[in-house]
Design a protein around this motif. Structure first.
Motif, short mmCIF file in Angstrom:
data_model
loop_
_atom_site.label_atom_id
_atom_site.label_comp_id
_atom_site.label_asym_id
_atom_site.label_seq_id
_atom_site.Cartn_x
_atom_site.Cartn_y
_atom_site.Cartn_z
N ALA A 127 1.06 -1.16 -0.01
CA ALA A 127 0.02 0.08 -0.14
C ALA A 127 0.73 1.33 0.01
N ALA A 128 1.80 1.26 0.76
CA ALA A 128 3.09 2.30 0.93
C ALA A 128 3.48 2.55 -0.56
N THR A 129 3.98 1.48 -1.14
CA THR A 129 4.60 1.54 -2.56
C THR A 129 3.66 2.30 -3.40
N LEU A 130 2.49 1.63 -3.58
CA LEU A 130 1.34 2.28 -4.18
C LEU A 130 1.26 3.82 -4.21
N VAL A 131 1.08 4.06 -3.07
CA VAL A 131 0.92 5.46 -2.61
C VAL A 131 1.93 6.37 -3.24
N GLY A 132 3.38 5.77 -3.03
CA GLY A 132 4.50 6.57 -3.44
C GLY A 132 4.43 6.65 -5.22
N TYR A 133 3.85 5.81 -5.87
CA TYR A 133 3.67 5.81 -7.20
C TYR A 133 2.41 6.41 -7.58
N GLY A 134 1.96 7.28 -6.67
CA GLY A 134 0.68 8.12 -7.01
C GLY A 134 -0.68 7.75 -7.09
N ALA A 135 -0.69 6.37 -6.69
CA ALA A 135 -2.05 5.63 -6.66
C ALA A 135 -3.09 6.22 -5.52
N ARG A 136 -4.36 6.46 -5.88
CA ARG A 136 -5.15 6.99 -5.33
C ARG A 136 -5.84 6.08 -4.02
N ALA A 137 -6.45 6.54 -3.11
CA ALA A 137 -6.53 5.88 -1.74
C ALA A 137 -7.59 4.69 -2.37
N TRP A 138 -8.54 4.92 -2.97
CA TRP A 138 -9.45 4.12 -3.51
C TRP A 138 -9.12 2.75 -4.39
N GLN A 139 -7.90 3.20 -5.04
CA GLN A 139 -7.31 2.13 -5.70
C GLN A 139 -6.25 1.19 -4.83
N VAL A 140 -5.60 1.97 -3.93
CA VAL A 140 -5.07 1.29 -2.89
C VAL A 140 -5.76 0.26 -2.13
N ALA A 141 -6.89 0.71 -1.64
CA ALA A 141 -7.57 -0.04 -1.08
C ALA A 141 -8.26 -1.44 -1.83
N LEU A 142 -8.49 -1.19 -3.13
CA LEU A 142 -9.02 -2.39 -4.04
C LEU A 142 -7.80 -3.35 -4.52
N VAL A 143 -6.77 -2.70 -4.94
CA VAL A 143 -6.04 -3.59 -5.52
C VAL A 143 -4.70 -4.20 -4.69
N THR A 144 -4.62 -3.57 -3.26
CA THR A 144 -3.80 -4.33 -2.54
C THR A 144 -3.72 -5.76 -2.36
N PRO A 145 -4.93 -6.12 -2.01
CA PRO A 145 -5.40 -7.54 -1.55
C PRO A 145 -4.72 -8.40 -3.01
N VAL A 146 -5.08 -8.20 -4.25
CA VAL A 146 -4.83 -8.61 -5.26
C VAL A 146 -3.34 -8.69 -5.42
N LEU A 147 -2.55 -7.66 -5.34
CA LEU A 147 -1.31 -7.45 -5.37
C LEU A 147 -0.30 -8.40 -4.55
N VAL A 148 -0.89 -8.15 -3.35
CA VAL A 148 -0.13 -9.06 -2.23
C VAL A 148 -0.22 -10.39 -2.60
N ALA A 149 -1.69 -11.02 -3.23
CA ALA A 149 -1.41 -12.58 -3.45
C ALA A 149 -0.59 -12.99 -4.69
N ALA A 150 -0.58 -11.87 -5.68
CA ALA A 150 0.29 -12.20 -6.97
C ALA A 150 1.62 -12.25 -6.53
N LEU A 151 2.26 -11.24 -5.60
CA LEU A 151 3.57 -11.25 -5.32
C LEU A 151 4.05 -12.24 -4.17
N SER A 152 3.04 -12.78 -3.57
CA SER A 152 3.41 -13.78 -2.51
C SER A 152 3.44 -15.29 -3.37
N ALA A 153 2.79 -15.30 -4.51
CA ALA A 153 2.97 -16.62 -4.98
C ALA A 153 4.18 -17.17 -5.45
N LYS A 154 4.15 -18.47 -5.19
CA LYS A 154 5.52 -19.01 -5.82
C LYS A 154 5.58 -19.14 -7.42
N ALA A 155 6.55 -18.89 -7.82
CA ALA A 155 6.99 -19.19 -9.25
C ALA A 155 6.83 -20.70 -9.72
N PRO A 156 5.86 -20.89 -10.75
CA PRO A 156 5.71 -22.27 -11.07
C PRO A 156 7.32 -22.80 -11.69
#
Length: 433
Positions: A404-433
């Motif tokens: 969330a802090a990184t997204l804010v640093g890139y200029g994302a608005r609060a509504w965007q941060v709230a919606l996409v943070t869970p999606v991006l946490v899951a994507a970046l935490s996934a193990k590469a196949p």
């Protein structure tokens, strides 16, 4: 209440082929399919063009005394004149009617901008008009962008004509959008077109605000509008000559130098003549000269774009630019490619960093699914460049707070941060196949 407001009130959101799909509420999907009505004349007729300080002072007083939001539009002469100046400014406000102002005759509209400070400005595709409005002293403190509102609502077609037709049920005549607005005097049909562009803009704004509220997206829109209004002017583009169409064909550094010399000379001539650079020399001609590296005026004149219509003196100018590029020492030749800030192009990720490529694939899939669920374009949910940067260099640890802090640093608005943070946490935490 105007006729258009009556229409909007009666139908909520009309459907003539472009309204967002029904999501279960009372919306356009349940409204009758009404035939669109051609909008042929402004309500009060075509106003006179304001072209002197006395008339401008009257307009400023009238619009300062008006009520509610003010509809604003500007017409440029892209493709005809140098730069992106405004050649006509259109405004409409309750209690003031419609005004058409000639910025060539009245180049300082800061008094009008000050009179409308604090008033909500309604624009369509605001980021296109704000730079030329800023040049003449008109800078909004609050705005409502009807194109962006349409995107957030899920409309597949968000041009002004399509939005007015699909939401309000009126057809705007759009035949003069690409004319030379620096023409003086402006023909009456063009002025009619210009006045009609702001005729229903506030009605459209009111209908879209209701739809945004119905879809629980009004706060998202408010954050987007505030971000546009507060954004600083864009930085001048570095090495603009590199955007010459067809540059992908130019490989060698000496050839790049020819493009740069010809582009810069063309730009100086275009600025001096106040004409579009493409009317001085085409991009295709610049690229062909760079690839051919002509040795003299005769060889240059045989190339496409330098034919019989180009005079001897002009040919000598262009050949001199080519010769300057040929004479440059090696250390002053431009480097191939443009220095890129941020991650490399995604197509190279699989080779450079397979784990990052896997993160990006997962993030894109998740963002796409969420955007579809929310019925809005992916790029409005979160900027693709932001996703790329995050996936190339994810924060540590990969958790909601850090992302969330990184997204804010890139200029994302609060509504965007709230919606996409869970999606991006899951994507970046996934193990590469």
């Amino acid at each position: 209440m105007t006729d258009a407001q009556d229409t909007a009130a009666d139908t909520s959101l009309r459907t003539t082929g472009g309204a967002p799909p029904d999501d279960g509420g009372t919306s356009a999907a349940g409204a009758p399919d009404l035939s669109p009505i051609p909008l042929l004349e402004p309500r009060e007729g075509i106003p006179p063009v304001i072209a002197d300080e006395a008339a401008l002072a009257e307009v400023i007083a009238a619009f300062a005394a008006g009520s509610g939001p003010v509809a604003v539009d500007a017409e440029r002469a892209s493709g005809y004149r140098y730069g992106q100046r405004a050649y006509l400014v259109q405004l409409r406000r309750e209690g003031a009617g419609t005004a058409l102002i000639d910025p060539a005759a009245c180049p300082d509209l800061s008094g009008l901008g000050e009179a409308l400070s604090g008033v909500e400005w309604v624009l369509h595709a605001a980021t296109q008009d704000l730079p030329c409005l800023r040049e003449i002293g008109m800078i909004p403190t609050r705005l409502f962008d009807t194109e962006l509102a349409g995107r957030l609502c899920g409309f597949p077609r968000v041009g002004l004509g399509a939005m007015v037709e699909n939401v309000l049920g009126f057809v705007l005549e759009k035949g003069h959008s690409a004319v030379d607005w620096s023409t003086r005097p402006l023909p009456e049909p063009w002025l009619r077109y210009a006045a009609l562009d702001v005729e229903l803009l506030i009605d459209l704004r009111d209908a879209l605000e209701k739809e945004l509220d119905r879809q629980d997206k009004l706060e998202w829109a408010r954050q987007e509008f505030a971000a546009i209004a507060s954004a600083p002017p864009p930085e001048p583009r570095k090495d603009p000559w590199r955007r010459t169409s067809g540059m992908h064909k130019v490989r060698r550094r000496r050839q790049l130098a020819v493009v740069r010399e010809l582009w810069q000379m063309r730009d100086r001539i275009a600025q001096r003549r106040d004409v579009s650079p493409g009317k001085v020399l085409s991009d295709a001609a610049i690229v062909e000269a760079a690839l051919s590296m002509p040795s003299n005026v005769h060889a240059l004149s045989a190339l496409n774009g330098f034919g019989h219509r180009v005079g001897r003196r002009q040919l000598e100018q262009w050949q001199a630019a080519v010769d300057r590029a040929k004479a440059l020492p090696e250390d002053r030749l431009p480097q191939p490619g443009q220095p890129v800030a941020g991650p490399p192009p995604p197509r190279a990720w699989a080779d450079k960093d397979p784990a990052a490529a896997a993160r990006l694939s997962a993030a894109r899939t998740g963002v796409s699914a969420l955007a579809e669920q929310l019925n809005l374009p992916q790029e409005n949910l979160i900027a693709p460049d932001t996703v790329r940067r995050l996936c190339w260099e994810p924060p540590k640890p990969v958790d909601g707070e850090a992302i969330a802090a990184t997204l804010v640093g890139y200029g994302a608005r609060a509504w965007q941060v709230a919606l996409v943070t869970p999606v991006l946490v899951a994507a970046l935490s996934a193990k590469a196949p």
